[in-house]
Design a protein around this motif. Structure first.
Motif, mmCIF file in Angstrom:
data_model
loop_
_atom_site.group_PDB
_atom_site.id
_atom_site.type_symbol
_atom_site.label_atom_id
_atom_site.label_comp_id
_atom_site.label_asym_id
_atom_site.label_seq_id
_atom_site.Cartn_x
_atom_site.Cartn_y
_atom_site.Cartn_z
ATOM 1 N N UNK A 61 0.801 -1.223 0.000
ATOM 2 C CA UNK A 61 0.000 0.000 0.000
ATOM 3 C C UNK A 61 0.829 1.265 0.000
ATOM 4 N N UNK A 62 0.437 2.228 0.854
ATOM 5 C CA UNK A 62 1.037 3.558 0.867
ATOM 6 C C UNK A 62 2.531 3.527 1.181
ATOM 7 N N UNK A 63 2.961 2.676 2.097
ATOM 8 C CA UNK A 63 4.382 2.611 2.455
ATOM 9 C C UNK A 63 5.232 2.222 1.255
ATOM 10 N N UNK A 64 4.782 1.245 0.479
ATOM 11 C CA UNK A 64 5.516 0.832 -0.715
ATOM 12 C C UNK A 64 5.535 1.963 -1.741
ATOM 13 N N UNK A 65 4.415 2.649 -1.894
ATOM 14 C CA UNK A 65 4.355 3.768 -2.835
ATOM 15 C C UNK A 65 5.356 4.857 -2.448
ATOM 16 N N UNK A 66 5.456 5.153 -1.135
ATOM 17 C CA UNK A 66 6.412 6.155 -0.658
ATOM 18 C C UNK A 66 7.855 5.745 -0.974
ATOM 19 N N UNK A 67 8.182 4.487 -0.723
ATOM 20 C CA UNK A 67 9.548 4.031 -0.963
ATOM 21 C C UNK A 67 9.868 3.975 -2.456
ATOM 22 N N UNK A 68 8.893 3.616 -3.277
ATOM 23 C CA UNK A 68 9.113 3.615 -4.725
ATOM 24 C C UNK A 68 9.345 5.044 -5.232
ATOM 25 N N UNK A 69 8.627 6.002 -4.659
ATOM 26 C CA UNK A 69 8.828 7.403 -5.027
ATOM 27 C C UNK A 69 10.234 7.858 -4.621
ATOM 28 N N UNK A 70 10.671 7.470 -3.435
ATOM 29 C CA UNK A 70 12.029 7.796 -2.980
ATOM 30 C C UNK A 70 13.067 7.154 -3.903
#
Length: 185
Positions: A61-70
């Motif tokens: 979910x959101x945590x994976x999306x944040x890390x992919x953006x980073x």
């Protein structure tokens, strides 16, 4: 002993030592690094960067999306001709062997960015295995290891032991965690 210093065609200082009594050149070690002095002076020496992306189920979910953006920001910032980036996924997708990088090493932004789109959060967190693969694949100087994780590891002791090996062998480890749901220990 007579010592002579001179710049070669790449702007690197070469040193030659001779025994003045015998006029014999003394044995020396030559560096395997090949890059201009300007890069060193501006702190832009070539580097190999290993990105270890936690793809465990706890990041869904959101945590994976944040890390992919980073991860995408890291690629945009550091993908340069004199820098090679390799991405290691933990756990690796089914089509990637446990002994190889998920993407790279390369400086091609498009290849790296395409691989980020294929990362999926599922499974366990054998981060220590990805750290071992990264360490073994980036054996020379200029090694930077970036770990994108929420900190929920299968074996924290094994991860700490591998992180210490990276440090002892001259590597630098940077950890990036999502804003929420991360284990700060």
């Amino acid at each position: 002993i007579s010592v002579t210093y001179r710049y070669n065609e790449h702007g690197i200082v070469e040193v030659e030592a001779k025994d003045t009594l015998t006029n014999k050149t003394l044995l020396h070690r030559k560096s395997g690094l090949r890059f201009p002095i300007e890069k060193l002076l501006t702190r832009r020496a070539p580097a190999k960067i290993a990105i270890i992306q936690d793809c465990s189920g706890s990041l869904y979910g959101q945590s994976m999306d944040e890390l992919k953006e980073a991860l995408e920001q890291i690629i945009h910032t550091h993908s340069q001709e004199d820098r090679k980036i390799a991405i290691f996924a933990s756990p690796p997708p089914d089509d990637v062997l446990r002994s190889e990088a998920f993407a790279g090493p390369t400086h091609e932004k498009s290849e790296l960015l395409d691989s980020v789109k294929r990362l999926i959060a599922i499974g366990a967190t054998p981060i220590q295995q990805a750290l071992i693969m990264a360490r073994r694949s980036l054996k020379d100087l200029g090694r930077v290891f970036i770990l994108l994780t929420d900190g929920h590891f299968d074996d924290i002791d094994a991860v700490q032991k591998e992180a210490e090996k990276l440090r002892k062998h001259g590597g630098r480890l940077v950890v990036i965690a999502p804003a929420q749901n991360s284990n700060k220990d």
